[in-house]
Write an enzyme that holds these catalytic residues in place. Sequence first.
Site, PDB file in Angstrom:
ATOM      1  N   LYS A  22       0.837  -1.217   0.000  1.00  0.00           N
ATOM      2  CA  LYS A  22       0.000   0.000   0.000  1.00  0.00           C
ATOM      3  C   LYS A  22       0.861   1.254   0.000  1.00  0.00           C
ATOM      4  O   LYS A  22       0.611   2.196  -0.761  1.00  0.00           O
ATOM      5  CB  LYS A  22      -0.893   0.012   1.250  1.00  0.00           C
ATOM      6  CG  LYS A  22      -1.561   1.352   1.491  1.00  0.00           C
ATOM      7  CD  LYS A  22      -2.378   1.366   2.758  1.00  0.00           C
ATOM      8  CE  LYS A  22      -1.625   1.698   4.023  1.00  0.00           C
ATOM      9  NZ  LYS A  22      -1.408   3.107   4.323  1.00  0.00           N
ATOM     10  N   ASN A  23       1.896   1.257   0.858  1.00  0.00           N
ATOM     11  CA  ASN A  23       2.653   2.492   1.029  1.00  0.00           C
ATOM     12  C   ASN A  23       3.624   2.780  -0.108  1.00  0.00           C
ATOM     13  O   ASN A  23       4.286   3.822  -0.116  1.00  0.00           O
ATOM     14  CB  ASN A  23       3.358   2.500   2.385  1.00  0.00           C
ATOM     15  CG  ASN A  23       2.355   2.714   3.512  1.00  0.00           C
ATOM     16  OD1 ASN A  23       1.190   3.039   3.252  1.00  0.00           O
ATOM     17  ND2 ASN A  23       2.794   2.522   4.744  1.00  0.00           N
ATOM     18  N   CYS A 126      -4.693   8.553   9.758  1.00  0.00           N
ATOM     19  CA  CYS A 126      -4.827   7.846  11.034  1.00  0.00           C
ATOM     20  C   CYS A 126      -4.427   8.765  12.194  1.00  0.00           C
ATOM     21  O   CYS A 126      -3.443   9.500  12.094  1.00  0.00           O
ATOM     22  CB  CYS A 126      -3.900   6.634  11.056  1.00  0.00           C
ATOM     23  SG  CYS A 126      -4.536   5.220  10.166  1.00  0.00           S
ATOM     24  N   ARG A 131       1.505  14.658  13.523  1.00  0.00           N
ATOM     25  CA  ARG A 131       1.887  14.555  12.123  1.00  0.00           C
ATOM     26  C   ARG A 131       1.915  15.914  11.397  1.00  0.00           C
ATOM     27  O   ARG A 131       1.114  16.196  10.513  1.00  0.00           O
ATOM     28  CB  ARG A 131       0.969  13.557  11.401  1.00  0.00           C
ATOM     29  CG  ARG A 131       0.984  12.211  12.075  1.00  0.00           C
ATOM     30  CD  ARG A 131       0.150  11.193  11.376  1.00  0.00           C
ATOM     31  NE  ARG A 131       0.849  10.519  10.302  1.00  0.00           N
ATOM     32  CZ  ARG A 131       0.300   9.580   9.541  1.00  0.00           C
ATOM     33  NH1 ARG A 131      -0.949   9.250   9.702  1.00  0.00           N
ATOM     34  NH2 ARG A 131       0.997   8.998   8.594  1.00  0.00           N
ATOM     35  N   ASP A 317       4.950   0.525  11.796  1.00  0.00           N
ATOM     36  CA  ASP A 317       3.709  -0.064  11.280  1.00  0.00           C
ATOM     37  C   ASP A 317       3.534  -1.531  11.693  1.00  0.00           C
ATOM     38  O   ASP A 317       2.515  -2.140  11.375  1.00  0.00           O
ATOM     39  CB  ASP A 317       3.650   0.049   9.749  1.00  0.00           C
ATOM     40  CG  ASP A 317       3.436   1.487   9.298  1.00  0.00           C
ATOM     41  OD1 ASP A 317       3.109   2.332  10.143  1.00  0.00           O
ATOM     42  OD2 ASP A 317       3.608   1.760   8.093  1.00  0.00           O
ATOM     43  N   ARG A 409      -8.613  -0.278   4.666  1.00  0.00           N
ATOM     44  CA  ARG A 409      -7.706   0.701   4.057  1.00  0.00           C
ATOM     45  C   ARG A 409      -6.403   0.054   3.637  1.00  0.00           C
ATOM     46  O   ARG A 409      -5.763   0.514   2.689  1.00  0.00           O
ATOM     47  CB  ARG A 409      -7.382   1.819   5.062  1.00  0.00           C
ATOM     48  CG  ARG A 409      -8.560   2.707   5.374  1.00  0.00           C
ATOM     49  CD  ARG A 409      -8.105   3.870   6.230  1.00  0.00           C
ATOM     50  NE  ARG A 409      -6.909   4.468   5.650  1.00  0.00           N
ATOM     51  CZ  ARG A 409      -6.001   5.159   6.319  1.00  0.00           C
ATOM     52  NH1 ARG A 409      -6.144   5.347   7.596  1.00  0.00           N
ATOM     53  NH2 ARG A 409      -4.960   5.661   5.711  1.00  0.00           N
TER      54      ARG A 409
HETATM   55  C1  EPZ Z   1       4.546   6.912   6.248  1.00  0.00           C
HETATM   56  O1  EPZ Z   1       3.818   7.967   6.827  1.00  0.00           O
HETATM   57  C2  EPZ Z   1       3.581   5.751   6.161  1.00  0.00           C
HETATM   58  N1  EPZ Z   1       2.462   6.115   5.310  1.00  0.00           N
HETATM   59  C3  EPZ Z   1       3.126   5.369   7.541  1.00  0.00           C
HETATM   60  O2  EPZ Z   1       2.276   4.233   7.442  1.00  0.00           O
HETATM   61  C4  EPZ Z   1       4.326   5.013   8.405  1.00  0.00           C
HETATM   62  O3  EPZ Z   1       3.902   4.758   9.716  1.00  0.00           O
HETATM   63  C5  EPZ Z   1       5.324   6.177   8.405  1.00  0.00           C
HETATM   64  O4  EPZ Z   1       5.668   6.532   7.037  1.00  0.00           O
HETATM   65  C6  EPZ Z   1       6.609   5.873   9.145  1.00  0.00           C
HETATM   66  O5  EPZ Z   1       7.222   4.761   8.591  1.00  0.00           O
HETATM   67  C7  EPZ Z   1       2.533   5.943   3.998  1.00  0.00           C
HETATM   68  O6  EPZ Z   1       3.567   5.575   3.456  1.00  0.00           O
HETATM   69  C8  EPZ Z   1       1.316   6.219   3.197  1.00  0.00           C
HETATM   70  P1  EPZ Z   1       6.736  10.208   8.235  1.00  0.00           P
HETATM   71  P2  EPZ Z   1       4.399   9.452   6.811  1.00  0.00           P
HETATM   72  O7  EPZ Z   1       6.635  11.523   7.532  1.00  0.00           O
HETATM   73  O8  EPZ Z   1       5.168   9.661   5.571  1.00  0.00           O
HETATM   74  C9  EPZ Z   1       7.174  13.496  11.648  1.00  0.00           C
HETATM   75  C10 EPZ Z   1       0.330   2.972   7.743  1.00  0.00           C
HETATM   76  O9  EPZ Z   1      -0.157   2.427   8.767  1.00  0.00           O
HETATM   77  N2  EPZ Z   1       7.013  14.548  10.634  1.00  0.00           N
HETATM   78  O10 EPZ Z   1       7.892   9.325   7.925  1.00  0.00           O
HETATM   79  O11 EPZ Z   1       3.256  10.342   7.108  1.00  0.00           O
HETATM   80  C11 EPZ Z   1       5.913  12.676  11.878  1.00  0.00           C
HETATM   81  O12 EPZ Z   1       5.011  13.345  12.696  1.00  0.00           O
HETATM   82  C12 EPZ Z   1       0.903   4.375   7.824  1.00  0.00           C
HETATM   83  O13 EPZ Z   1       0.360   2.426   6.631  1.00  0.00           O
HETATM   84  C13 EPZ Z   1       7.249  15.843  10.998  1.00  0.00           C
HETATM   85  O14 EPZ Z   1       7.585  16.152  12.159  1.00  0.00           O
HETATM   86  O15 EPZ Z   1       5.373   9.388   8.056  1.00  0.00           O
HETATM   87  C14 EPZ Z   1       6.475  11.413  12.480  1.00  0.00           C
HETATM   88  O16 EPZ Z   1       6.709  11.611  13.843  1.00  0.00           O
HETATM   89  C15 EPZ Z   1       0.593   5.067   9.080  1.00  0.00           C
HETATM   90  N3  EPZ Z   1       7.098  16.839  10.072  1.00  0.00           N
HETATM   91  C16 EPZ Z   1       7.821  11.257  11.754  1.00  0.00           C
HETATM   92  O17 EPZ Z   1       8.114  12.545  11.195  1.00  0.00           O
HETATM   93  C17 EPZ Z   1       6.714  16.553   8.787  1.00  0.00           C
HETATM   94  O18 EPZ Z   1       6.598  17.495   7.973  1.00  0.00           O
HETATM   95  C18 EPZ Z   1       7.824  10.237  10.621  1.00  0.00           C
HETATM   96  O19 EPZ Z   1       6.695  10.472   9.789  1.00  0.00           O
HETATM   97  C19 EPZ Z   1       6.513  15.209   8.399  1.00  0.00           C
HETATM   98  C20 EPZ Z   1       6.673  14.217   9.360  1.00  0.00           C
END
Ligand code: EPZ
Length: 431
Positions: A22-23, A126, A131, A317, A409
Amino acid sequence: MDKIVIRGNGELNGVIPISGAKNAALPLMIASLLTSEPLTLGNMPRLADVEALKSILSNHGVDYQVKGKRAGDTGMTGQRIAFQASQIVDTTAPYELVRKMRASFWVIGPLLARAGQACVSLPGGCAIGTRPIDLFIESLQALGATIDIDAGYVNAKAPSGGLKGATYRFPKVSVGATHVMLMAASLADGTTVIENAAREPEVVDVANCLNAMGAKISGHGTTTIVIEGVTSLHGASHDVLPDRIETGTFAACVAMAGGDVLLQNARAGLLQEALDVLEKTGTEVEAGNDGIRIRRKGGSLAPIDFSTEPFPGFPTDLQAQFMALATRAEGVSHVTENIFENRFMHVQELARLGANISIEGQKATITGVDRLSGAPVMATDLRASMSLIIAGLVADGDTEVSRVYHLDRGFELLEDKLSAVGADIRRETAG
Ligand code: EPZ
């Protein structure tokens, strides 16, 4: 509303085919905005998030066409879908669409790169943490974009000559912001260097697809990615890589229930850290050419300690699913969640099934119990929902999981895959 009812039914034995990730599928679909030619994606999972993103993308001018089956395809084989954005007809992504899925915010990168502007609602997704989007904003500003946030929308504009290559170091690893910067920089003028880039396999998959579309990206899979901008991208065909989170989830199901299951098409290199933790429970893991075989015959589960980290560390995840395993281990397990600040919502629900878990900040201590007992529980997010199903596999009596739209989802044909290996699981559709 639908619910899933699961009843402990002994071992799982047989074969579970692993779907496309999915991701990876979601950002790959978004990459179709970068070219007027068709991008054909194979091994696409049938998921609610894919359907939702189709309608979001069609709003921007992306047409899609499901291609016919090929010899050997079964109901479990992923779909082939061609996406084509002949023209970008709208650069606004409205709140009604974006709020349903955080990843749809990522259209900001390709829209900005190809159409010079984007107006994208602040995201939903979610509820696993605050985030924020600061990293997206900073990295796009580094490429010369001007950005302001007004009334819940992010308005981004490229300079008159288009985005400009730049060096940018992410202060924190972000999968989404790395995807977006990769896509935007592919069509920027000059060279971009992304430092402290996400190394997740899905980022590598997207970079490989962009290269097949004519981009010049190197270093993906390491912390430094170099992108030489090109003036246009073309169509391509690309198969989505296997879902490492689905793989780890079913591996945890087998470890919990016992049995012997081949996770077909799974690749161990995509989740080595999680497989190492699984082996510590006493479960056998055997990686082969056709997938990964997971085997546990008798005996109890040993306790585990793990902390979630960006790839190649233990994936956030899979945290909930492995915590479910720990609830039945013989001894005390420790889990630390380092990626999201609010990703323990499954704990309360697992407690309803009899689990003994205490939380202190980002750390959970799980004392294994001899017995879980079925109860009505609520799915709180996509992966957390699976932890309840895993617990339900060994609980006495019925575990009824409501709010299963979370599961739809991200897990393709979940009940079919689990019943095929012997689980007693069914969906009850509310009339
Ligand atoms: C991706 O989300 C995945 N989603 C998530 O999977 C996964 O949990 C996550 O990466 C971490 O591996 C998809 O790929 C669609 P991040 P993403 O930006 O990209 C912080 C699932 O269950 N952050 O790597 O949104 C954030 O808050 C989902 O399939 C900032 O601070 O995650 C988090 O603490 C849920 N500022 C950390 O970085 C920003 O501008 C990592 O988030 C962006 C992120």
